[in-house]
Every structure is written in structure tokens, then in C-alpha cells.
Design a protein around this motif. Structure first.
Motif, PDB file in Angstrom:
ATOM      1  N   ALA A  34       0.834  -1.200   0.000  1.00 47.02           N
ATOM      2  CA  ALA A  34       0.000   0.000   0.000  1.00 47.02           C
ATOM      3  C   ALA A  34       0.872   1.256   0.000  1.00 47.02           C
ATOM      4  CB  ALA A  34      -0.917  -0.009   1.222  1.00 47.02           C
ATOM      5  N   TRP A  35       0.448   2.242  -0.772  1.00 45.67           N
ATOM      6  CA  TRP A  35       1.155   3.531  -0.776  1.00 45.67           C
ATOM      7  C   TRP A  35       0.179   4.675  -0.500  1.00 45.67           C
ATOM      8  CZ3 TRP A  35      -0.281   6.215  -5.393  1.00 45.67           C
ATOM      9  CH2 TRP A  35      -0.748   5.408  -6.444  1.00 45.67           C
ATOM     10  N   HIS A  36      -0.866   4.351   0.253  1.00 45.39           N
ATOM     11  CA  HIS A  36      -1.956   5.301   0.476  1.00 45.39           C
ATOM     12  C   HIS A  36      -1.565   6.480   1.354  1.00 45.39           C
ATOM     13  CE1 HIS A  36      -1.951   2.827   4.057  1.00 45.39           C
ATOM     14  NE2 HIS A  36      -2.853   3.600   4.641  1.00 45.39           N
ATOM     15  N   LEU A  37      -0.429   6.378   2.081  1.00 43.22           N
ATOM     16  CA  LEU A  37       0.026   7.480   2.930  1.00 43.22           C
ATOM     17  C   LEU A  37       1.401   8.006   2.526  1.00 43.22           C
ATOM     18  CD1 LEU A  37      -1.160   6.391   6.503  1.00 43.22           C
ATOM     19  CD2 LEU A  37      -2.168   8.142   5.008  1.00 43.22           C
ATOM     20  N   VAL A  38       1.888   7.609   1.384  1.00 45.00           N
ATOM     21  CA  VAL A  38       3.154   8.158   0.901  1.00 45.00           C
ATOM     22  C   VAL A  38       2.989   9.676   0.793  1.00 45.00           C
ATOM     23  CG1 VAL A  38       4.652   8.325  -1.128  1.00 45.00           C
ATOM     24  CG2 VAL A  38       3.944   6.088  -0.275  1.00 45.00           C
ATOM     25  N   PRO A  39       3.835  10.455   1.445  1.00 47.17           N
ATOM     26  CA  PRO A  39       3.610  11.911   1.520  1.00 47.17           C
ATOM     27  C   PRO A  39       3.401  12.589   0.170  1.00 47.17           C
ATOM     28  CG  PRO A  39       5.289  11.275   3.088  1.00 47.17           C
ATOM     29  CD  PRO A  39       4.991  10.044   2.271  1.00 47.17           C
ATOM     30  N   SER A  40       4.173  12.198  -0.836  1.00 45.61           N
ATOM     31  CA  SER A  40       4.031  12.849  -2.140  1.00 45.61           C
ATOM     32  C   SER A  40       2.701  12.509  -2.799  1.00 45.61           C
ATOM     33  CB  SER A  40       5.200  12.473  -3.054  1.00 45.61           C
ATOM     34  OG  SER A  40       5.427  11.077  -3.035  1.00 45.61           O
ATOM     35  N   TRP A  41       2.138  11.322  -2.525  1.00 47.01           N
ATOM     36  CA  TRP A  41       0.803  10.987  -3.020  1.00 47.01           C
ATOM     37  C   TRP A  41      -0.242  11.854  -2.330  1.00 47.01           C
ATOM     38  CZ3 TRP A  41      -2.988   9.831  -5.944  1.00 47.01           C
ATOM     39  CH2 TRP A  41      -4.218   9.409  -5.435  1.00 47.01           C
ATOM     40  N   ILE A  42      -0.156  11.996  -1.016  1.00 50.45           N
ATOM     41  CA  ILE A  42      -1.096  12.853  -0.294  1.00 50.45           C
ATOM     42  C   ILE A  42      -0.988  14.287  -0.804  1.00 50.45           C
ATOM     43  CG2 ILE A  42      -1.716  13.776   1.972  1.00 50.45           C
ATOM     44  CD1 ILE A  42      -2.424  10.801   1.541  1.00 50.45           C
ATOM     45  N   ASP A  43       0.236  14.752  -1.010  1.00 57.68           N
ATOM     46  CA  ASP A  43       0.430  16.108  -1.536  1.00 57.68           C
ATOM     47  C   ASP A  43      -0.212  16.268  -2.913  1.00 57.68           C
ATOM     48  OD1 ASP A  43       1.818  16.865   0.709  1.00 57.68           O
ATOM     49  OD2 ASP A  43       3.806  16.676  -0.203  1.00 57.68           O
ATOM     50  N   SER A  44      -0.054  15.255  -3.760  1.00 58.53           N
ATOM     51  CA  SER A  44      -0.585  15.367  -5.125  1.00 58.53           C
ATOM     52  C   SER A  44      -2.109  15.435  -5.121  1.00 58.53           C
ATOM     53  CB  SER A  44      -0.105  14.198  -5.992  1.00 58.53           C
ATOM     54  OG  SER A  44      -0.737  12.979  -5.640  1.00 58.53           O
ATOM     55  N   LEU A  45      -2.746  14.649  -4.257  1.00 56.12           N
ATOM     56  CA  LEU A  45      -4.204  14.673  -4.199  1.00 56.12           C
ATOM     57  C   LEU A  45      -4.700  15.956  -3.538  1.00 56.12           C
ATOM     58  CD1 LEU A  45      -6.625  13.046  -5.034  1.00 56.12           C
ATOM     59  CD2 LEU A  45      -6.504  11.781  -2.879  1.00 56.12           C
ATOM     60  N   ALA A  46      -4.025  16.388  -2.480  1.00 54.65           N
ATOM     61  CA  ALA A  46      -4.408  17.650  -1.839  1.00 54.65           C
ATOM     62  C   ALA A  46      -4.240  18.819  -2.805  1.00 54.65           C
ATOM     63  CB  ALA A  46      -3.564  17.866  -0.585  1.00 54.65           C
ATOM     64  N   GLU A  47      -3.229  18.751  -3.658  1.00 54.86           N
ATOM     65  CA  GLU A  47      -3.017  19.782  -4.668  1.00 54.86           C
ATOM     66  C   GLU A  47      -4.200  19.834  -5.638  1.00 54.86           C
ATOM     67  OE1 GLU A  47       0.844  20.923  -7.152  1.00 54.86           O
ATOM     68  OE2 GLU A  47      -0.117  19.102  -7.927  1.00 54.86           O
ATOM     69  N   ARG A  48      -4.712  18.668  -6.024  1.00 54.26           N
ATOM     70  CA  ARG A  48      -5.886  18.630  -6.896  1.00 54.26           C
ATOM     71  C   ARG A  48      -7.093  19.279  -6.230  1.00 54.26           C
ATOM     72  NH1 ARG A  48      -4.571  17.801 -11.935  1.00 54.26           N
ATOM     73  NH2 ARG A  48      -3.185  19.340 -11.037  1.00 54.26           N
ATOM     74  N   VAL A  49      -7.262  19.007  -4.928  1.00 56.27           N
ATOM     75  CA  VAL A  49      -8.379  19.596  -4.187  1.00 56.27           C
ATOM     76  C   VAL A  49      -8.229  21.111  -4.121  1.00 56.27           C
ATOM     77  CG1 VAL A  49      -9.555  19.709  -1.960  1.00 56.27           C
ATOM     78  CG2 VAL A  49      -8.760  17.498  -2.836  1.00 56.27           C
ATOM     79  N   ALA A  50      -7.039  21.571  -3.775  1.00 52.53           N
ATOM     80  CA  ALA A  50      -6.802  23.010  -3.656  1.00 52.53           C
ATOM     81  C   ALA A  50      -7.032  23.713  -4.988  1.00 52.53           C
ATOM     82  CB  ALA A  50      -5.390  23.269  -3.148  1.00 52.53           C
ATOM     83  N   GLU A  51      -6.582  23.099  -6.088  1.00 53.15           N
ATOM     84  CA  GLU A  51      -6.786  23.698  -7.407  1.00 53.15           C
ATOM     85  C   GLU A  51      -8.266  23.784  -7.747  1.00 53.15           C
ATOM     86  OE1 GLU A  51      -4.543  21.288 -10.051  1.00 53.15           O
ATOM     87  OE2 GLU A  51      -2.627  22.264  -9.603  1.00 53.15           O
ATOM     88  N   ALA A  52      -9.012  22.733  -7.401  1.00 51.66           N
ATOM     89  CA  ALA A  52     -10.443  22.736  -7.691  1.00 51.66           C
ATOM     90  C   ALA A  52     -11.158  23.817  -6.895  1.00 51.66           C
ATOM     91  CB  ALA A  52     -11.040  21.370  -7.381  1.00 51.66           C
ATOM     92  N   VAL A  53     -10.798  23.966  -5.638  1.00 51.84           N
ATOM     93  CA  VAL A  53     -11.444  24.995  -4.810  1.00 51.84           C
ATOM     94  C   VAL A  53     -11.102  26.385  -5.321  1.00 51.84           C
ATOM     95  CG1 VAL A  53     -11.540  26.012  -2.496  1.00 51.84           C
ATOM     96  CG2 VAL A  53     -11.596  23.515  -2.781  1.00 51.84           C
ATOM     97  N   ARG A  54      -9.845  26.604  -5.701  1.00 45.98           N
ATOM     98  CA  ARG A  54      -9.453  27.915  -6.236  1.00 45.98           C
ATOM     99  C   ARG A  54     -10.197  28.249  -7.513  1.00 45.98           C
ATOM    100  NH1 ARG A  54      -4.099  26.330  -4.827  1.00 45.98           N
ATOM    101  NH2 ARG A  54      -3.686  25.775  -7.004  1.00 45.98           N
ATOM    102  N   GLY A  55     -10.617  27.219  -8.267  1.00 44.61           N
ATOM    103  CA  GLY A  55     -11.329  27.458  -9.511  1.00 44.61           C
ATOM    104  C   GLY A  55     -12.798  27.789  -9.343  1.00 44.61           C
ATOM    105  N   LEU A  56     -13.316  27.698  -8.121  1.00 41.19           N
ATOM    106  CA  LEU A  56     -14.716  28.009  -7.868  1.00 41.19           C
ATOM    107  C   LEU A  56     -14.919  29.515  -7.759  1.00 41.19           C
ATOM    108  CD1 LEU A  56     -15.468  25.338  -5.109  1.00 41.19           C
ATOM    109  CD2 LEU A  56     -15.938  25.160  -7.555  1.00 41.19           C
TER     110      LEU A  56
END
Length: 320
Positions: free
Chosen positions: A152-174
């Protein structure tokens, strides 16, 4: 299966594994037959899946996975030196098949292979098909080449960062007026209840991923919820609540905008482009809500770096 190391002068191999997909509706019968172990799917099931593929036009999953493999090879070459690695993609239920891709890596001269399932949360039960495909192929096409399947790599920091980045980008686009009030729904593929009861640790991994991403993205606990999606077409009980059940609840609680965040999928495919973008979006609009979804990781540099971190972790573990 373990990786002892590529050896002097030998590249190591990385095999990215995913479920596979039909590309257009013309591919649906063969794809469903493979998913069912060679059994013929019902005409009704073929018709429904063909309709969904016709709605989205074309699944890009195979193209994206191939592009992920190419990008990962470039990133790993930068880390380990040019020619140090060969990366390929293998599918369970469509070409290129696992055995063919593994054979290609061996023909390229690799001394060992690390297989990475393109699903951050790992379950030996739920994802057993990948291990079985490797075990069946290895004696014929990879004799003498050591194999390791990444955990499992569900908590690999760079994976968490990449998904959080997607969330932040989506929120900024609202629109600014809804950025602080949009309801965020994290989703994961539903499972038969009986499967989850045999391997509850899989859901624990999903919960851990969501908690880490929410914290990294700065989402307060009252800003987000969770739902399952893409329940299968079988009579057994599948896990709920479904995304389509959660949307009316959010509407009744006052939410007017909803942002969907898949936490298992790393590329655009049918479960994203139809189950979320068509079916769930239609229900949200019917409920008077404005629907949004994060962009999938696909080949973004931060996500490819996360995959490289997974590979490097496995190399370090194998060399112990």
C-alpha cells in the motif's frame, strides 16, 4: 516475491498494473468476458455498458496508463541515471496484458521487476488478481528474474500532496462566494459487503488517505463527507452510502455546490467520466446543486514523483 537488485549493468524494471478497460463500446463484450473469467455477460449488461461508453465516447485509461509509464521512466532515469530503468504498463483485462508487458521488460534485459498496482490502497484479497497474473506469467516469461509487488502507498507523503493539490486547485477554480461553503465528498469504489468483512483493513486505508488529504488541504471536518460509487451489477449487497444517496442529503443540509474527490482512482476512466461526471452530476443538477470534480492525477508531475517515491521505497526495502 522479492527483488534482490538489478545487478551490475542491468536495468531494473517497473510494471504499472491496472484493471484495464474497453476503449469504445465495440470493445465491451470482450472486456466483460475477460472480467468474468471467460463467461458470457448478459445481453442487458453488454447493452448498458455499451451505452455508457457511447455517452463518454472513448475511455482514455489505456492511453493515460501508457503515458504514466513513460513519464515515470523519465523521472526514475533522472534519479538513477539514464538507462537504469525500464517501465511498462500491464492490464488485467485488456491489452497490453500483464504477461506480455512482463515479457517485454525481461526481453529488455532487466534484472528485477517491481510491480506497482495503480491503486494507493492495497488489499491482498481485493487485488489478488494482479498477484495471480504475475505468478502465472513469471515461470514462462520471467524465469530467474526476481519480482516484488509494492504494498500500500496510500500514505506516501508525495501521493497525499498530489491529491491535496488537486483539491486546492479545484477549490481555487470556484466562484469566490462558494469557496468556503462547497461540500466536499471523497469517494471510493464500492465493494460487496462480504468482501469488506473479510478484509476490513482496506477501508481503514481509505479512511487514512481521506483524513491525511483533508488535513493537508485544510478542510475542516464539517466541510467533507464520504460516499461509495460505482457499485457492481451483481445481486449481492454492496457497500453504502452511494454518492447518489449522499447528494440529496447535502442539498437538504443547505449545500448548493458539491466537489467530488475520488481517492482510489489515479486516471480518467469510465468510473470517473460516466459514474461521476454523468450520473452523479445529473442527480446533483436535478437537486438544484452545482457539481464539480477534481482533475484526476493522470500524468501531473507531482503524481509521477509520488509513483517514483513508491518505486524507490520498494528498492530500498528489497536491498534491505
Amino acid at each position: 516475491m522479492t527483488v534482490a537488485g538489478a545487478g551490475p549493468g542491468l536495468p531494473f524494471g517497473v510494471l504499472l498494473l491496472t484493471f484495464g478497460s474497453a476503449t469504445t463500446s465495440a470493445d465491451v463484450p470482450a472486456y466483460l468476458r475477460s472480467v468474468r473469467g471467460g463467461g458470457d455477460p448478459s445481453e442487458a449488461l453488454i447493452a448498458e455498458f455499451s451505452r455508457r461508453f457511447d455517452v463518454i465516447g472513448r475511455s482514455p485509461l489505456l492511453d493515460i496508463t501508457a503515458a504514466q509509464a513513460e513519464a515515470l521512466e523519465r523521472t526514475l532515469d533522472e534519479r538513477h541515471g539514464a538507462g537504469a530503468v525500464r517501465v511498462a504498463a500491464g492490464m488485467l483485462h485488456s491489452a497490453p496484458r500483464v504477461a506480455d508487458s512482463l515479457a517485454g521488460l525481461v526481453e529488455a534485459g532487466v534484472g528485477c521487476v517491481i510491480a506497482v498496482v495503480l491503486a494507493p490502497q492495497y488489499s491482498p484479497l481485493i487485488l489478488s488478481g494482479y498477484r495471480r497474473a504475475l505468478d502465472e506469467a513469471a515461470p514462462a516469461v520471467a524465469a530467474g528474474v526476481s519480482l516484488r509487488v509494492a504494498g500500500a502507498w496510500h500514505l506516501v507523503p508525495s501521493w497525499i500532496d498530489s491529491l491535496a493539490e488537486r483539491v486546492a486547485e479545484a477549490v481555487r477554480g470556484l466562484e469566490p462566494a462558494v469557496r468556503d461553503s462547497v461540500a466536499v465528498v471523497f469517494t471510493a469504489h464500492s465493494l460487496p459487503r462480504a468482501v469488506m468483512e473479510r478484509d476490513p483493513g482496506y477501508m481503514t486505508q481509505i479512511d487514512e488517505t481521506i483524513a491525511a488529504v483533508a488535513e493537508r488541504a485544510g478542510l475542516a471536518a464539517d466541510r467533507w463527507t464520504f460516499a461509495f460509487q460505482s457499485a457492481g451489477h451483481t445481486p449481492e449487497e454492496w457497500l453504502k452510502p452511494d454518492l447518489t444517496d449522499v447528494l440529496p442529503v447535502l442539498r437538504d443540509a443547505g449545500a448548493r455546490d458539491v466537489l467530488v474527490v475520488p481517492v482510489q482512482f489515479v486516471a480518467d476512466h469510465l468510473e470517473v467520466l460516466y459514474d461521476i461526471d454523468v450520473a452523479a452530476a445529473e442527480q446533483a443538477r436535478a437537486a438544484g446543486m452545482t457539481f464539480h470534480r477534481i482533475e484526476m492525477p493522470n500524468t501531473t508531475p507531482r503524481f509521477i514523483a509520488a509513483l517514483a517515491d513508491v518505486v524507490d521505497r520498494e528498492l530500498a526495502l528489497s536491498r534491505g
